[in-house]
Design an enzyme around this catalytic site. Sequence first.
Site, PDB file in Angstrom:
ATOM      1  CE  LYS A 177      81.813 -35.342 -43.316  1.00  0.00           C
ATOM      2  NZ  LYS A 177      81.479 -34.262 -44.249  1.00  0.00           N
ATOM      3  CD  GLU A 252      92.474 -23.010 -43.609  1.00  0.00           C
ATOM      4  OE1 GLU A 252      91.955 -22.218 -42.775  1.00  0.00           O
ATOM      5  OE2 GLU A 252      92.056 -23.163 -44.752  1.00  0.00           O
ATOM      6  CB  CYS A 286      89.063 -19.447 -43.343  1.00  0.00           C
ATOM      7  SG  CYS A 286      90.137 -20.115 -44.618  1.00  0.00           S
ATOM      8  CD  GLU A 383      85.740 -17.862 -39.715  1.00  0.00           C
ATOM      9  OE1 GLU A 383      86.549 -17.810 -40.657  1.00  0.00           O
ATOM     10  OE2 GLU A 383      85.587 -18.867 -39.001  1.00  0.00           O
TER      11      GLU A 383
END
Length: 481
Positions: A177, A252, A286, A383
């Site tokens: 996906k 991750e 990231c 973040e």
Amino acid sequence: MHVLNEQFIDNAWVDSHAEARLPLLDPFHEAVIGEVTRGDPLDVDAAVAAARRALPDWRDTPEARRGEHLEAIAAGLEARREGLAELSSRNSGKPLAEAHQDLDDAIACYRYYATQARALGKRQGQADASGIEGFSARRYWDPVGVVGLITPWNFPLVSSAWKLAPALAAGCTVVFKPSEVTPLPERVLAEVVIEAGLPPGVVNLLHGDGEGIGAPLSRHPGIDKFSFTGSNPVGEKVMQAAASGVRPVSLELGGKSPILVTEDADLELTCDLVMAGICYNAGQMCSATSRLLVHERLADDLYAAIDAEMAALRPGAPLAEGTDMGPLVSAMQRDRVQRYLALADREGLHSETPAVALPEQGFFVTPRLYRDVPPSSRLWREEIFGPVLCARRVADDEEAIALANDSDFGLAATVVAGDPDRAEAIARRLEVGNVWCNCDQVAPPHSSWGGMKRSGIGRELGQTGLDAYLEPKRITCRAAT
């Protein structure tokens, strides 16, 4: 208009069971350029069934032959390099040069795992010390089975290569996906897979969002392993779903990576690495080094240099020559970053970054350096996923290391120092999975990628990335008498 209302199952495009559609946007023109199906659990059922049917033959395919298929995938992507880069740039908003780099990284990844597939074939059945007189042992590696792969929108084709290539090399079949935000370049993979001669059902690609495809895929009992790259809240849900059946996961997840600068660091090199670490892909990565810890002797000069570089950036059309930074991927992501900028005002954070002239259209935000941000600030700890840099002065290496490690995340870091040995000594004490010393954020296929703490579980790339899709098997036999 790109109409993506079909799913790629058993090497054929079939109509999705879903009626709902999602718009696809060009983030620079802020215009709808297509639609994609939201996906449906029935689509997942069909794709998993196809992958399970294909698994016995694919796992028995000689490793060298699987490597040939991976080489063919690399060749197929290379043959489409220019068109794919433009498609990715238009869909994601990243400058064309960055889209070209993404594609080159993906091609290199498939080629690397072609070599790893061949090496795996040579490892199979190697003698292993039995440890007991009168017995012999051999070691084998079996594919884990059918794997579910979910990738984010910030690095299309790259994130998928990091998962697809090792999974296929290992002999797994996959249900993949891609992000519903940037599905256009990933869709081309289906054409490449057919041209590469992969049997039906080995690779199945499902378009859709988390509710339509992601959640039912992570819950599906026919999936033997999950590999997910994305946000922490979604990663936790994938992990919870995998607990049913005790299925392995690779995750991750997020990052809030530091860049540590000593007093003897080269100012020009430092400024270049800071800018690349926070402004590449408009900060939507990231591993963005969004926390700057700089020795107090160098701080003022470095702050001024960064402000000047940010003011000189040329935001613009992704396909235009000379564009340094494209828009953020969506209005939702732009609004998220702007909320953090508003929060910075409420927290009283200090910035002297000159305003950058932004295009009149597109999901742009102004790059920003905030000086001397307290560690209690949400901007320091959370973040942001945009070109927002928080900085602090430090008195010595000990303070820098302590502040760097004071984070929920542990994905990556950069160290810039005049003495390479000192840089490496600092790097050894950082609680992260990847550290770059005096260099850009390079991650070649043979390296390792992944983080500590809340940044995830497991590693991608290198032989470790292949081993994530393998189950080791030891066979011990009594010696013939």
